[in-house]
Scaffold this motif. Structure first.
Motif, short mmCIF file in Angstrom:
data_model
loop_
_atom_site.label_atom_id
_atom_site.label_comp_id
_atom_site.label_asym_id
_atom_site.label_seq_id
_atom_site.Cartn_x
_atom_site.Cartn_y
_atom_site.Cartn_z
N ALA A 80 7.92 -23.70 -53.06
CA ALA A 80 8.75 -24.85 -52.72
C ALA A 80 9.88 -25.03 -53.72
O ALA A 80 11.00 -25.37 -53.35
N ILE A 81 9.59 -24.84 -55.00
CA ILE A 81 10.59 -25.00 -56.06
C ILE A 81 10.36 -23.92 -57.10
O ILE A 81 9.22 -23.64 -57.48
N LYS A 82 11.44 -23.32 -57.57
CA LYS A 82 11.38 -22.35 -58.64
C LYS A 82 12.51 -22.64 -59.59
O LYS A 82 13.67 -22.64 -59.21
N ASN A 83 12.17 -22.91 -60.87
CA ASN A 83 13.20 -23.34 -61.81
C ASN A 83 12.73 -23.08 -63.23
O ASN A 83 11.65 -22.52 -63.45
N SER A 84 13.53 -23.52 -64.19
CA SER A 84 13.19 -23.40 -65.61
C SER A 84 13.19 -24.78 -66.25
O SER A 84 13.91 -25.69 -65.81
N THR A 85 12.41 -24.94 -67.30
CA THR A 85 12.45 -26.18 -68.07
C THR A 85 13.78 -26.24 -68.81
O THR A 85 14.53 -25.27 -68.87
N ASP A 86 14.06 -27.39 -69.43
CA ASP A 86 15.23 -27.43 -70.29
C ASP A 86 14.90 -26.78 -71.62
O ASP A 86 13.81 -26.24 -71.82
N GLU A 87 15.84 -26.83 -72.55
CA GLU A 87 15.67 -26.14 -73.83
C GLU A 87 14.50 -26.68 -74.63
O GLU A 87 13.94 -25.99 -75.49
N THR A 88 14.14 -27.94 -74.38
CA THR A 88 13.04 -28.55 -75.14
C THR A 88 11.73 -28.57 -74.34
O THR A 88 10.83 -29.36 -74.63
N GLY A 89 11.64 -27.71 -73.32
CA GLY A 89 10.38 -27.55 -72.60
C GLY A 89 10.06 -28.62 -71.58
O GLY A 89 8.96 -28.65 -71.03
N ASN A 90 11.00 -29.51 -71.28
CA ASN A 90 10.75 -30.59 -70.32
C ASN A 90 10.96 -30.11 -68.89
O ASN A 90 11.87 -29.34 -68.61
#
Length: 645
Positions: free
Chosen positions: A469-479
């Motif tokens: 359904a969703i594929k993405n990356s966290t931000d630089e601080t892991g959020n």
């Protein structure tokens, strides 16, 4: 009305030419005619304040000066002072109801636009009963008869509506409007129009900029300017914020390199700062007008307004989808169920991905732009739009409605106090107009050994369909934040090269109304001997070792992990709860572990890199009394036990 003004001008020419001031006008006062003529000239040169003064002077001299009332009514319409316009037209009709019969059309329009629906209905019908009237105006009048009938009934049956200001942290004496909000309800970005903004130009023009406010201590905190490069010396607005607040789409007009009068732009939040906005270019933008984007919670569908060819009316709602190569596809018109021969504006797709709110002036409603809702059906078509009713909709233009993830609280902008300008308000949306509730998982990703925050990849899998359904990356601080619409089972997988992945499942089978979010601290284990991970999204048939289809995505991720780390040897461990005999549980858990190994071998993993063992109920991690505890104990794990020699 244009014909009438030309008629008046012709009379003036005749009057001046023959020096016979009373001919053709409803007055014999030369002084009144002089004031009237000066008013017409001021009207022509768009000097509305002088024109108003002249027309009122003419009326004060002769209170039965029909033409002065008509021109004063037209002047009020030009300035959208509809209640005053209707009063002027009514007096003219009382003076001479037969002189200029099209006045009933302009009178009815002014009455409808000021909320005098019963009177407007009467006068539209009077107009339609006349012969020789404009065919175009007759179509408008017939449509507005239906609008008036709808409005009269809607006012008799009002919906629940309790708007409250969002507070002084956001609202000021300037205009605040077009709110957008994250799925967790903690961040709002809105547009503020001011004459003294941070990016105010030296020319003293009004400035539209983005402002940001955070929700804490049960209130919206003092908003701050989003700053450069998001805000510029030009105007920007009509934005949509991603569900996790990490990027946004917005509208900007007449910028260098733009494709049309207004285009849609993109900016992302990187290291706490917004990136330089980029034009989405073709096919989303075109030589026509594009504006008012709304992005779905999964980031894959962009709704927006456009005046491009191929639509149903002036401005239509279109959508574009993000394909597997991360390119926006050719926009598709939402079709005649949504779009009309009028204008459709301000689309908002809720976090549930299927409930759409929008404004339209082409449908039966209260007059002007009303807000409607529609839901996407299983075949991707839309239900017949529903008017949200009175007093959410009024004789004013309503648009720009958004709704929080849980589906109850809505936000909109309105002028409730003229001294405060336009402000942002919230209210509890009545139940039948609410979208499906959406929960979310929000978390941070850490390294197990060092405790440092990690930028990682994550994906949300619809276990019911097996699709990502969703594929993405966290931000630089892991959020990260991922929306979880009700009605499906979900699995989440968090991964990073050099680490074992983390997985968990969320059971939302059927209509689920839970809106409590999942807040997670996710620990990733480095790939080393002794480290293990739970395969939370591997499922079996009851009392069987047959793998369910919902397990496929997780098993494929495991196969990829082993393939990418070519030297590791993995043990697949099966566990059960205490139900049944020890012998049965050991045998069942071993067969389940073997079924995983066999799947991995079929995916090309060498058998010598795989081991399996059944542990039955020998290592419970939950109690064996409650169903929740027994569920924890029924699990499959993968452990790094060595390196290939």
């Amino acid at each position: 009305m244009k014909q009438f003004i030309l008629h008046i001008y012709f009379q003036i020419i005749c009057i001046v030419g023959c020096n016979c001031y009373s001919q053709g006008l409803h007055t014999s006062s030369n002084k009144a005619i002089k004031a009237y003529n000066e008013g017409v000239a001021a009207y022509e040169y768009i000097n509305f304040s002088k024109a108003e003064k002249n027309f009122k002077e003419a009326i004060s001299i002769d209170e039965k000066f029909y033409e002065a009332y008509i021109m004063l009514g037209d002047l009020m319409v030009k300035q959208k002072r509809y209640a005053e316009a209707s009063l002027s037209y009514k007096i003219a009709v009382v003076i001479d109801s037969l002189f200029f019969k099209p006045v009933f059309f302009t009178l009815a329009n002014a009455e409808m636009m000021s909320g005098e629906y019963s009177n407007a209905l009467i006068h539209y019908k009077v107009y339609l009963a006349q012969e020789g009237m404009s065919a175009k105006n007759r179509i408008v009048a017939a449509k507005n008869v239906k609008n008036c009938e709808f409005a009269i009934n809607a006012i008799k049956n009002p919906v629940l509506f309790n708007p409250e200001s969002v507070g002084f942290g956001i609202n000021t004496s300037d205009d605040e409007y077009w709110p957008s909000i994250t799925a967790d309800g903690q961040t709002m970005i809105f547009t503020r129009q001011s004459s003294t903004g941070d990016n105010q130009s030296s020319r003293g023009l009004v400035q539209e900029d983005f402002y940001i406010s955070y929700f804490s201590d049960n209130s919206w905190q003092k908003a701050f300017n989003a700053g450069s490069p998001l805000n510029t010396m030009q105007n920007e607005g009509a934005q949509t914020l991603s569900s996790n607040g990490s990027y946004m789409f917005f509208t900007a007009c007449d910028r260098p390199g733009g494709l049309g009068s207004c285009d849609i732009y993109f900016s992302s939040l990187n290291g706490g700062k917004w990136t330089e906005p980029v034009n989405l270019r073709s096919p989303v933008n075109s030589p026509s007008w594009e504006s008012q984007p709304s992005i779905s919670a999964d980031g894959k569908t962009l709704f927006f307004c456009s005046s491009r060819p191929g639509g149903s009316g002036g401005k239509d709602i279109w959508l574009s989808r993000l394909n597997e190569k991360n390119f926006w596809t050719k926009p598709v018109n939402l079709g005649k169920v949504i779009n009309t021969d009028g204008d459709e504006m301000s689309p908002f797709i809720h976090f549930d991905g299927k409930t759409l709110y929008f404004a339209s002036d082409g449908r039966v409603g209260m007059g002007g732009f009303d807000i409607y809702m529609t839901r996407m059906k299983n075949d991707s078509t839309w239900t017949e739009p529903k008017n949200l009713g009175y007093p959410i909709n009024t004789y004013n233009d309503e648009m720009g409605l958004i709704i929080e993830a849980e589906g109850q609280k809505a936000y909109f902008s309105s002028i409730r106090n003229k001294s405060n300008g336009k402000d942002i308000f919230s209210f509890n949306l009545y139940e039948s107009a609410r979208p499906s509730p959406v929960s979310y998982i929000k978390g941070k990703v850490y390294d197990k050994e060092t405790g440092r925050l990690l930028k990682a990849n994550y994906e949300l899998i619809n276990l019911s369909t097996g699709k990502i359904a969703i594929k993405n990356s966290t931000d630089e601080t892991g959020n990260f934040l991922v929306c979880l619409p009700s009605g499906f089972n979900y699995g989440i997988n968090v991964s990073k090269p050099g680490y074992l992945f983390y997985s968990e499942s969320f059971m939302f089978e059927g209509q689920h109304t839970v809106v409590e979010p999942y807040i997670k601290k996710i620990i990733l284990n480095p790939i080393k001997v002794g480290e293990k991970m739970q395969l939370a999204n591997v499922f079996y048939e009851i009392d069987s070792w047959q793998l369910k289809n919902e397990s496929i995505s997780e098993l494929n991720n495991l196969a990829s992990l082993i393939s990418e780390n070519k030297d590791i040897v993995i043990e697949i461990s099966g566990y059960t709860d205490s139900t049944g005999s020890d012998e049965h549980n050991i045998a069942l858990s071993e067969k389940r572990a073997l079924s995983v190994v066999n799947y991995l071998i079929n995916k090309g993993i060498p058998p010598e890199r795989l081991k399996y063992k059944g542990y039955g109920n020998t290592s419970p991690i939950g109690d064996n009394v409650t169903s929740a505890g027994r569920k924890l104990n029924r699990r499959t794990e993968a452990t790094v036990i060595g390196w290939k020699k």
